[in-house]
Design a protein around this motif. Structure first.
Motif, short mmCIF file in Angstrom:
data_model
loop_
_atom_site.label_atom_id
_atom_site.label_comp_id
_atom_site.label_asym_id
_atom_site.label_seq_id
_atom_site.Cartn_x
_atom_site.Cartn_y
_atom_site.Cartn_z
N LEU A 191 0.86 -1.19 0.00
CA LEU A 191 0.00 0.00 0.00
C LEU A 191 0.89 1.23 0.00
O LEU A 191 1.70 1.42 0.92
N ALA A 192 0.72 2.11 -0.98
CA ALA A 192 1.59 3.30 -1.10
C ALA A 192 1.00 4.46 -0.33
O ALA A 192 -0.23 4.62 -0.27
N PRO A 193 1.84 5.36 0.25
CA PRO A 193 3.30 5.24 0.28
C PRO A 193 3.76 4.23 1.34
O PRO A 193 3.03 3.96 2.28
N PRO A 194 4.95 3.68 1.20
CA PRO A 194 5.44 2.71 2.18
C PRO A 194 5.57 3.36 3.55
O PRO A 194 6.11 4.45 3.68
N VAL A 195 5.06 2.66 4.57
CA VAL A 195 5.11 3.13 5.95
C VAL A 195 5.71 2.01 6.79
O VAL A 195 5.34 0.84 6.63
N ALA A 196 6.62 2.36 7.69
CA ALA A 196 7.23 1.35 8.56
C ALA A 196 6.16 0.60 9.34
O ALA A 196 5.16 1.20 9.79
N ALA A 197 6.38 -0.71 9.51
CA ALA A 197 5.40 -1.52 10.23
C ALA A 197 5.06 -0.90 11.59
O ALA A 197 3.90 -0.86 12.00
N GLY A 198 6.07 -0.42 12.30
CA GLY A 198 5.85 0.12 13.62
C GLY A 198 5.05 1.42 13.64
O GLY A 198 4.61 1.89 14.69
N GLN A 199 4.86 2.03 12.46
CA GLN A 199 4.13 3.31 12.42
C GLN A 199 2.65 3.11 12.07
O GLN A 199 1.84 4.03 12.24
N HIS A 200 2.30 1.93 11.61
CA HIS A 200 0.88 1.70 11.28
C HIS A 200 -0.02 1.88 12.49
O HIS A 200 -1.10 2.47 12.38
N PRO A 201 0.39 1.36 13.68
CA PRO A 201 -0.50 1.57 14.84
C PRO A 201 -0.72 3.05 15.16
O PRO A 201 -1.79 3.42 15.67
N LEU A 202 0.24 3.88 14.88
CA LEU A 202 0.07 5.32 15.14
C LEU A 202 -1.06 5.85 14.28
O LEU A 202 -1.91 6.62 14.74
N LEU A 203 -1.06 5.44 13.02
CA LEU A 203 -2.13 5.87 12.11
C LEU A 203 -3.48 5.32 12.57
O LEU A 203 -4.51 6.02 12.51
N ALA A 204 -3.44 4.09 13.05
CA ALA A 204 -4.70 3.48 13.54
C ALA A 204 -5.23 4.24 14.75
O ALA A 204 -6.44 4.43 14.89
N ALA A 205 -4.33 4.67 15.61
CA ALA A 205 -4.76 5.41 16.81
C ALA A 205 -5.41 6.73 16.41
O ALA A 205 -6.45 7.14 16.96
N LEU A 206 -4.81 7.43 15.46
CA LEU A 206 -5.39 8.71 15.00
C LEU A 206 -6.74 8.48 14.35
O LEU A 206 -7.67 9.28 14.51
N SER A 207 -6.85 7.40 13.62
CA SER A 207 -8.12 7.10 12.95
C SER A 207 -9.21 6.84 13.97
O SER A 207 -10.35 7.27 13.81
N LYS A 208 -8.84 6.14 15.04
CA LYS A 208 -9.83 5.77 16.04
C LYS A 208 -10.22 6.94 16.94
O LYS A 208 -11.39 7.11 17.31
N HIS A 209 -9.23 7.72 17.34
CA HIS A 209 -9.47 8.74 18.37
C HIS A 209 -9.56 10.15 17.83
O HIS A 209 -9.93 11.04 18.58
N GLY A 210 -9.21 10.37 16.58
CA GLY A 210 -9.14 11.74 16.10
C GLY A 210 -7.84 12.38 16.52
O GLY A 210 -6.90 11.71 16.94
N ALA A 211 -7.77 13.70 16.44
CA ALA A 211 -6.53 14.42 16.74
C ALA A 211 -6.02 14.09 18.15
O ALA A 211 -6.78 14.07 19.11
N LEU A 212 -4.71 13.84 18.23
CA LEU A 212 -4.08 13.50 19.51
C LEU A 212 -2.81 14.29 19.68
O LEU A 212 -2.15 14.65 18.69
N THR A 213 -2.41 14.54 20.93
CA THR A 213 -1.12 15.20 21.15
C THR A 213 -0.01 14.16 21.09
O THR A 213 -0.25 12.95 21.13
N VAL A 214 1.20 14.67 21.03
CA VAL A 214 2.37 13.78 21.00
C VAL A 214 2.38 12.90 22.24
O VAL A 214 2.59 11.69 22.17
N GLY A 215 2.10 13.50 23.38
CA GLY A 215 2.11 12.74 24.61
C GLY A 215 1.02 11.68 24.66
O GLY A 215 1.24 10.57 25.16
N GLU A 216 -0.15 12.02 24.12
CA GLU A 216 -1.25 11.05 24.11
C GLU A 216 -0.90 9.87 23.21
O GLU A 216 -1.17 8.71 23.55
#
Lengths: 174, 174
Positions: free
Chosen positions: B45-70
DNA sequence: GCTATTTATATAACATGATATATAACATGT
DNA sequence: ACATGTTATATATCATGTTATATAAATAGC
């Protein structure tokens, strides 16, 4: 809104909620966490050695002198990492490195006399305590967990994950 | 001697033989292995994203905007790692970063329109395929394994490993 | 014996975890 | 209003994984 902020993510764990899709990331995170928690215990035995390097010493103790490549194979990691770790352990005097007589390319790594004493002390002390603490943490299912891990490792050796996903795609085409 | 060399360590795994004493190292190794094997699938799936970064995207999708600390709290990692990952994802246009209106220190991270589309496509495609491939690898014990992992994580939160090893030492003194 | 290929390992470079710290913004107390 | 303490995050630094490559030694083939 402060209520929303706290409720939003105060105890949620994204990796946990994503299940098997992020198993790799979760195992890595937990592994690193365990290594970090084990480190202070291991460091009670001088000189301090990184948690990840203790298995290297154990391998030398069990098998005697080993080449860099053999260590990499036994520990399941890449060769340059072993080169580095061996360099560090040699720097603190726990291992010695010579060139193999029958093959000038090979470096033979062995426990120094200090290394032998270190491993003996670790066996009776910190290694035993770590194992017990981890067993306590596993609350009785340690053997089962180890078996699952072994099964996954064996399964990967037999058939890589990409081959499993490729078949899924073929099913989708049908 | 060549026979000895091959026999010496052709299929042995030191971490496996050391059992619970090196559980952390073994989990880390397996986790990294799984991430590496999952990467080619995810990168379809383009663009290539590191495996470890997919959960970050999933978290934003689930919760909406988040701070760095969150994000760091939700993913169970250190803040600077999130800062870096967010920078990278912003660099390829999948997330957007703004300053929170109510607190000038906070950075608000959210999925960009491209990020929203990426996550939607991942959900229907590569995430699903990865989950199925890993489930296939687990051969039916996936749920049990996840439960064990969860139990260990919870156990660490309740009582760190060093506290478990300390009690062992007190027992030895008695 | 000579040439081409393979192998063992050091080295370089990079990605990704972490801890420590500097800086700015915010909260608290007088 | 001002001083002090706390908090959010960027930045610096380091450790530890990896892949790629250079170099030298060994092996294979003619």
């Amino acid at each position: 809104m402060i209520y929303n902020m706290l409720n939003k993510n105060s105890s949620e764990d994204t990796l946990r909620s994503l299940g098997l899709m992020t198993l790799g990331s979760r195992l890595k995170r937990l592994g690193e966490r365990l290594q970090a928690e084990v480190q202070p215990i291991l460091s009670e035995l001088a000189p301090p050695v990184a948690a990840g390097q203790h298995p290297l010493l154990a391998a030398l103790s069990k098998h005697g002198a080993l080449t860099v490549g053999e260590l990499a194979a036994l520990l399941g990691v890449a060769q340059p990492g072993i080169t580095r770790a061996v360099g560090q352990l040699a720097g603190i005097g726990l291992v010695a490195v010579t060139t193999a007589a029958e093959d000038g390319r090979r470096r033979l790594v062995s426990l120094s006399p200090d290394g032998v004493a270190f491993v003996a002390a670790a066996r009776e002390g910190v290694w035993l305590r770590v194992e017990k603490a981890v067993a306590d943490l596993c609350a009785g299912f340690g053997d089962e967990l180890l078996a699952h891990i072994g099964s996954i490792e064996d399964g990967l050796a037999r058939k890589p994950l990409t081959a499993r996903a490729v078949e899924e795609r073929q099913d989708d085409l049908a």
